[in-house]
Design a protein around this motif. Sequence first.
Motif, short mmCIF file in Angstrom:
data_model
loop_
_atom_site.label_atom_id
_atom_site.label_comp_id
_atom_site.label_asym_id
_atom_site.label_seq_id
_atom_site.Cartn_x
_atom_site.Cartn_y
_atom_site.Cartn_z
N VAL A 100 -2.13 -6.10 -5.73
CA VAL A 100 -1.77 -4.89 -5.88
C VAL A 100 -2.37 -4.09 -4.54
CG1 VAL A 100 -2.06 -2.42 -6.87
CG2 VAL A 100 -1.52 -4.58 -8.19
N GLU A 101 -1.44 -3.50 -3.74
CA GLU A 101 -1.75 -3.15 -2.38
C GLU A 101 -1.39 -1.49 -2.17
OE1 GLU A 101 -3.74 -3.04 -0.16
OE2 GLU A 101 -4.03 -4.52 1.00
N ASP A 102 -2.07 -0.96 -1.38
CA ASP A 102 -1.39 0.36 -0.91
C ASP A 102 -0.15 0.21 0.09
OD1 ASP A 102 -3.58 -0.36 0.47
OD2 ASP A 102 -3.87 1.61 1.39
N ILE A 103 -0.73 -0.60 1.09
CA ILE A 103 0.35 -0.58 2.30
C ILE A 103 0.40 -1.95 2.85
CG2 ILE A 103 -1.13 0.20 3.92
CD1 ILE A 103 1.33 1.61 5.13
N ILE A 104 1.65 -2.51 3.45
CA ILE A 104 1.76 -3.70 4.29
C ILE A 104 2.08 -3.23 5.54
CG2 ILE A 104 3.00 -5.84 4.43
CD1 ILE A 104 2.93 -6.35 1.39
N ASP A 105 1.29 -3.51 6.48
CA ASP A 105 1.75 -2.97 7.84
C ASP A 105 2.26 -4.03 8.58
OD1 ASP A 105 1.28 -1.75 10.33
OD2 ASP A 105 -0.02 -0.41 9.56
N SER A 106 1.08 -4.90 9.33
CA SER A 106 1.53 -6.14 10.11
C SER A 106 1.79 -7.27 9.32
CB SER A 106 0.13 -6.53 10.93
OG SER A 106 -0.88 -7.03 10.11
N GLY A 107 1.18 -6.91 7.90
CA GLY A 107 1.31 -7.99 6.93
C GLY A 107 0.34 -9.35 7.14
N LEU A 108 -0.61 -9.23 8.00
CA LEU A 108 -1.78 -10.08 8.21
C LEU A 108 -2.57 -10.40 6.98
CD1 LEU A 108 -2.37 -9.59 11.82
CD2 LEU A 108 -0.83 -11.69 10.97
N THR A 109 -3.05 -9.10 6.45
CA THR A 109 -3.79 -9.35 5.37
C THR A 109 -3.54 -9.88 4.33
OG1 THR A 109 -5.15 -7.24 6.21
CG2 THR A 109 -5.38 -7.79 3.89
N LEU A 110 -2.03 -9.58 3.92
CA LEU A 110 -1.84 -10.14 2.66
C LEU A 110 -0.83 -11.45 2.68
CD1 LEU A 110 -0.83 -8.73 -0.31
CD2 LEU A 110 -2.02 -7.40 1.59
C1 PRP Z 1 -5.33 -1.56 5.07
C2 PRP Z 1 -4.47 -1.44 3.95
C3 PRP Z 1 -3.89 -2.78 3.60
C4 PRP Z 1 -3.95 -3.41 5.08
C5 PRP Z 1 -2.75 -3.57 5.76
O1 PRP Z 1 -6.75 -2.01 4.72
O2 PRP Z 1 -4.98 -0.68 2.79
O3 PRP Z 1 -5.29 -3.45 2.93
O4 PRP Z 1 -4.80 -2.51 5.94
O5 PRP Z 1 -2.63 -4.03 6.99
P1 PRP Z 1 -2.09 -5.20 7.61
O6 PRP Z 1 -0.61 -5.34 6.89
O7 PRP Z 1 -1.74 -4.91 9.10
O8 PRP Z 1 -3.14 -6.49 7.34
P2 PRP Z 1 -7.98 -1.52 5.62
O9 PRP Z 1 -8.18 -2.91 6.42
O10 PRP Z 1 -7.69 -0.35 6.40
O11 PRP Z 1 -8.99 -1.26 4.52
P3 PRP Z 1 -9.15 0.09 3.41
O12 PRP Z 1 -7.99 -0.71 2.31
O13 PRP Z 1 -10.64 -0.18 3.03
O14 PRP Z 1 -8.72 0.96 4.09
#
Ligand code: PRP
Length: 184
Positions: A100-110
């Motif tokens: 469960v995530e708040d946002i997918i931005d670059s997608g690298l984390t997920l």
């Molecule tokens: C933010 C957001 C995602 C991630 C998305 O977390 O909550 O987990 O970045 O970014 P990506 O798709 O580019 O990888 P952040 O690292 O800011 O930590 P936080 O949730 O504690 O704010």
Amino acid sequence: AKHLGDDLSAILHTESELHARLAEMAREIEADYADEPPLLVGVLKGAVMVMADLARELRFHAQMDWMAVSSYGAGTKSSGVVKILKDLDADITGRDVLIVEDIIDSGLTLHWLKENLESRGARSVRICTMLRKPEALKVQVDVAYVGFDIPVEFVVGYGLDYAENYRNLRDVAVLAPHVYSDDG
Ligand code: PRP
Ligand code: MN
Ligand code: MG
């Protein structure tokens, strides 16, 4: 103290829009996991709000676990190299996991997290995210449940922060550029 609503240039999704969409997503998730509820894995800290609201929308037992990860390496943000700061409590071998995530931005984390959880022998690993920026994706991420696709803007609220602030804003809003731009 500064008011939470200052420095926002637009409301992108109101609290009630977010909740209505989450209810729709919850019905889909219930149908897809009719046999056995998944373990919900929230990614700290941003996912706290969506986890709290999604879990309470679900009409099955929603066990929650949490991970904290940090991107590090060359860049300041989303290098794709991820360090685990807090790992799961649960053994996920053979389990169905729903990240469960708040946002997918670059997608690298997920992208990294999904592979990491799969490598532990989970039966399935799917992703549910409230927001996604399709035009910011640097790596392909297979997402099963998306709340809203949004434009590439600096958004805050509903868990999303700017310098740790704004997470407790109920809506998702665009941060006014003067807040983070160099020329103030
Ligand atoms: C933010 C957001 C995602 C991630 C998305 O977390 O909550 O987990 O970045 O970014 P990506 O798709 O580019 O990888 P952040 O690292 O800011 O930590 P936080 O949730 O504690 O704010
Ligand atoms: Mn996060
Ligand atoms: Mg953040």
